[in-house]
Write a protein that holds these residues in place. Structure first.
Motif, PDB file in Angstrom:
ATOM      1  N   SER A 101       9.217  -6.801  -9.073  1.00  0.00           N
ATOM      2  CA  SER A 101       9.192  -5.349  -8.874  1.00  0.00           C
ATOM      3  C   SER A 101       9.750  -4.646 -10.096  1.00  0.00           C
TER       4      SER A 101
ATOM      5  N   TYR B 101       5.734  -5.144  -2.637  1.00  0.00           N
ATOM      6  CA  TYR B 101       6.103  -5.070  -1.226  1.00  0.00           C
ATOM      7  C   TYR B 101       6.000  -6.459  -0.594  1.00  0.00           C
TER       8      TYR B 101
ATOM      9  N   LYS C 132       6.407  -1.408  -7.365  1.00  0.00           N
ATOM     10  CA  LYS C 132       7.169  -2.243  -6.449  1.00  0.00           C
ATOM     11  C   LYS C 132       6.265  -3.319  -5.863  1.00  0.00           C
TER      12      LYS C 132
END
Length: 309
Positions: free
Chosen positions: A169, A176, A174
């Motif tokens: 990230s 997930y 990011k």
């Protein structure tokens, strides 16, 4: 004007304290039945906020990674690379697209921490970076990885894989992470990984397990939910995983029961995120029935501000 500004600030502070759902909604799995329609059709239905592309069924311990998308396309021959435009279209609709690992078939597992690191590097390079044009889905940049670890060669090192994936990230993008454990606590495969607190979404499978699915009654199902709500690390969103039809899994609960008797209770949990349905193929009417009730009166920051302008 000053009073109105103060009111908005007060409500925003309350939102930050109670951590409302970042993206409350419905998650589903797509890819295991060629008769479920296209990926783009699933996204354009308007029912889902998360779609797990399933599954990467072989990986780890030196095994050549292999993807299976049932009757949709053939990954080894490269015919699944055409999905990249559909994936991008889904992402443009605001849907988080994740690659699901494991499932109930295949040969997968992790043999060491180093093996977990190597698998994470493969997953990032092939499915998350957007740079590997030779991967099964082409130069795709999925939003994250889903752990549907049901019958692995080993129950170890899944926490190492979660840590390794999370390390990719960046402030710009990011990675997930989601997990799909069984409802009995602790999950024999993912418990250690879940305890890392790195999973953004945990869609617990409240089916195929008599002690904690609908066969135990509404009270039993809600008790099992409450156990998970307390058990889950802070900051992780909890989803109610359900079969979308009678043939999708044991412990099917009718959607009208979920709407009238279950959702009004579990929505009060501070870490409530929504509902996960197995799977897109079985979801002919379920999501349409429950969608208005899934998030109830949970508002996003943007909705709140717009309503007050």
């Amino acid at each position: 004007m000053a009073t109105k500004t103060l009111l908005i600030l007060s409500i925003l502070v309350a939102f930050s304290l109670f951590r409302p759902s970042e993206a409350c909604g419905i998650s589903t799995y797509w890819g295991q039945n060629g008769n479920e329609g296209t990926l783009l059709q699933a996204c354009q239905s308007g029912y889902y906020q998360f779609i797990n592309v399933a599954f990467l069924i072989d990986f780890g311990c030196g095994i050549t990674p292999r993807m299976n998308l049932a009757g949709h396309c053939d990954p080894p021959s490269g015919t699944c690379r055409g999905l990249i435009t559909e994936i991008q279209a889904c992402q443009n609709l605001g849907i988080k697209m994740l690659l699901s690992l494991g499932g109930s078939a295949g040969t997968y597992g992790l043999c060491s921490t180093e093996d977990a690191n190597q698998v994470a590097a493969y997953l990032y390079d092939t499915f998350l970076s957007g740079k590997s044009s030779t991967g099964p889905l082409g130069a795709v940049a999925l939003d994250g990885i889903d752990f549907d670890i049901e019958y692995p060669r080993s129950t170890l090192y899944w926490d190492d894989l979660a840590r390794a994936l999370a390390s990719y990230s960046t402030p710009e993008k990011k990675v997930y992470l989601s997990a799909a454990p069984q409802c009995p606590i602790p999950d024999r495969n993912l418990d250690t990984a879940i305890k890392t607190g790195l999973f953004d979404y945990v869609w617990v499978q409240f089916y195929n397990n008599p002690p904690c699915d609908y066969r135990s009654g509404i009270a039993g199902l809600i008790d099992a939910w409450n156990d998970w709500s307390v058990y889950l690390p802070e900051g992780n969103q909890l989803f109610l995983g359900l079969p979308a039809a009678t043939g999708a899994g044991a412990g099917y609960a009718p959607p009208d029961v979920i709407v009238s008797q279950v959702l009004p209770v579990i929505r009060n949990s501070p870490n409530y995120g929504g509902v996960m349905l197995w799977s897109r193929f079985y979801d002919t009417t379920f999501s349409a029935t429950i969608q208005p009730a899934v998030c109830g009166n949970k508002l996003h920051h943007e909705d709140l501000l717009i309503s007050m302008v």
